[in-house]
Design a protein around this motif. Structure first.
Motif, PDB file in Angstrom:
ATOM      1  N   GLU A 142       0.829  -1.198   0.000  1.00  0.00           N
ATOM      2  CA  GLU A 142       0.000   0.000   0.000  1.00  0.00           C
ATOM      3  C   GLU A 142       0.869   1.256   0.000  1.00  0.00           C
ATOM      4  N   LEU A 143       0.486   2.208  -0.815  1.00  0.00           N
ATOM      5  CA  LEU A 143       1.169   3.499  -0.824  1.00  0.00           C
ATOM      6  C   LEU A 143       0.818   4.298   0.418  1.00  0.00           C
ATOM      7  N   TYR A 144       1.822   4.966   0.972  1.00  0.00           N
ATOM      8  CA  TYR A 144       1.564   5.858   2.094  1.00  0.00           C
ATOM      9  C   TYR A 144       2.582   6.989   2.069  1.00  0.00           C
ATOM     10  N   GLY A 145       2.333   8.044   2.830  1.00  0.00           N
ATOM     11  CA  GLY A 145       3.255   9.166   2.920  1.00  0.00           C
ATOM     12  C   GLY A 145       2.555  10.492   2.718  1.00  0.00           C
ATOM     13  N   PHE A 146       3.282  11.581   2.877  1.00  0.00           N
ATOM     14  CA  PHE A 146       2.732  12.928   2.782  1.00  0.00           C
ATOM     15  C   PHE A 146       2.110  13.186   1.415  1.00  0.00           C
ATOM     16  N   ASP A 147       2.833  12.890   0.333  1.00  0.00           N
ATOM     17  CA  ASP A 147       2.288  13.106  -1.010  1.00  0.00           C
ATOM     18  C   ASP A 147       1.006  12.305  -1.218  1.00  0.00           C
ATOM     19  N   VAL A 148       0.995  11.082  -0.742  1.00  0.00           N
ATOM     20  CA  VAL A 148      -0.159  10.209  -0.903  1.00  0.00           C
ATOM     21  C   VAL A 148      -1.377  10.800  -0.204  1.00  0.00           C
ATOM     22  N   GLU A 149      -1.195  11.237   1.046  1.00  0.00           N
ATOM     23  CA  GLU A 149      -2.322  11.780   1.803  1.00  0.00           C
ATOM     24  C   GLU A 149      -2.781  13.128   1.256  1.00  0.00           C
ATOM     25  N   ILE A 150      -1.843  13.934   0.773  1.00  0.00           N
ATOM     26  CA  ILE A 150      -2.226  15.207   0.152  1.00  0.00           C
ATOM     27  C   ILE A 150      -3.037  14.941  -1.115  1.00  0.00           C
ATOM     28  N   ALA A 151      -2.609  14.006  -1.929  1.00  0.00           N
ATOM     29  CA  ALA A 151      -3.349  13.674  -3.153  1.00  0.00           C
ATOM     30  C   ALA A 151      -4.765  13.216  -2.818  1.00  0.00           C
ATOM     31  N   LYS A 152      -4.891  12.349  -1.830  1.00  0.00           N
ATOM     32  CA  LYS A 152      -6.218  11.874  -1.428  1.00  0.00           C
ATOM     33  C   LYS A 152      -7.082  13.027  -0.919  1.00  0.00           C
ATOM     34  N   ALA A 153      -6.478  13.893  -0.095  1.00  0.00           N
ATOM     35  CA  ALA A 153      -7.230  15.014   0.466  1.00  0.00           C
ATOM     36  C   ALA A 153      -7.711  15.966  -0.617  1.00  0.00           C
TER      37      ALA A 153
END
Length: 261
Positions: free
Chosen positions: A46-57
């Motif tokens: 699973e992808l995780y990290g700051f960029d990942v959460e910003i993209a989702k948000a």
């Protein structure tokens, strides 16, 4: 090292009324997945990290169906230009060179480069003597990054040798193994992805900061194809909205001790 594999993660949200959303397509967002703490892949794939959460948000804020697609760094812009993805959220700085072929949104965080070496060497290098001190070192950089371009054009006649790697993790491994003497990379990524880990014990930043706008641009932004103004403005609005509603700060504080915006 994180497992290298391509995955897609679908976020289900309703569409919004704009020219690009009315087409009914899912927005495909490129993520690197090999640049902790901004993006990485866990043992479950699973992808995780700051960029990942910003993209989702941002997708939630835009009420847009999104798929996150893991792509290697040097394939990011080619994949965008050949319509394999629609946007890149991968810690890419908005530089004049890149603007020749792609477009950028407003920034979603700030970035500049620093050198990391063994702490005994790092403490000897300051803003006055750094060119002299770097003359015999072997420097490692991630290929096709702003740090690679800066080193190749500005440091090639100063350092002893420049070695290029596919990922920053590979650079860090060669640094601790003694195959290279230093690395130049994003300050935040080096703090959280290396210096604050067990791997980074005994290493430290040298004093000089590298932030020449000709190389480091105007901040880290989302990358889109040229002439997609509606998508650009949608992202810009969403960035400001998650800054205002506290979502950005919540994500920021999960990974960093300071506001990196």
């Amino acid at each position: 090292m994180f497992k290298k594999q391509c995955i897609a993660m679908v976020l289900g949200f309703i569409g919004i009324s704009s020219a690009w959303a009315e087409q009914g397509q899912t927005l495909r967002i490129g993520i690197e997945g090999e640049y902790p703490p901004f993006s990485a892949v866990n043992e479950q794939g699973e992808l995780y990290g700051f960029d990942v959460e910003i993209a989702k948000a941002l997708c939630v804020q835009m009420q847009k169906d999104c798929t996150l697609v893991q792509i290697s760094w040097d394939a990011m812009i080619p994949s965008l230009k050949t319509n394999k993805i629609d946007a890149i959220v991968a810690s890419m700085s908005a530089t004049d060179e890149r603007r020749q072929s792609v477009d950028f949104t407003d920034k979603y965080y700030s970035s500049y480069g620093k050198l990391v070496l063994k702490d005994s060497l790092a403490g000897q290098i300051n803003s006055d003597n750094w060119q002299e001190k770097l003359q015999s070192i072997t420097l490692g950089v991630q290929r096709a990054t702003i740090h690679d371009r800066f080193a190749s054009e500005k440091l090639k006649n100063i350092v002893g040798e420049i070695r290029q790697y596919n990922t920053q993790d590979e650079v860090n491994l060669d640094l601790i193994s003694g195959r290279i003497d230093a690395t130049l990379a994003d300050t935040i990524a080096l703090i959280t992805g290396f210096l604050e880990t067990d791997m980074g014990k005994g290493y430290a930043f040298a004093e000089p900061v590298f932030d020449d706008p000709a190389y480091y641009g105007e901040g880290v932004s989302i990358v889109i194809r040229k002439n997609e103004e509606a998508l650009k403005q949608a992202f810009n609005q969403a960035i400001q909205e998650i800054r205002a509603n506290g979502v950005y700060q919540t994500i920021n504080d999960k990974y960093f001790n300071v506001d990196i915006y």
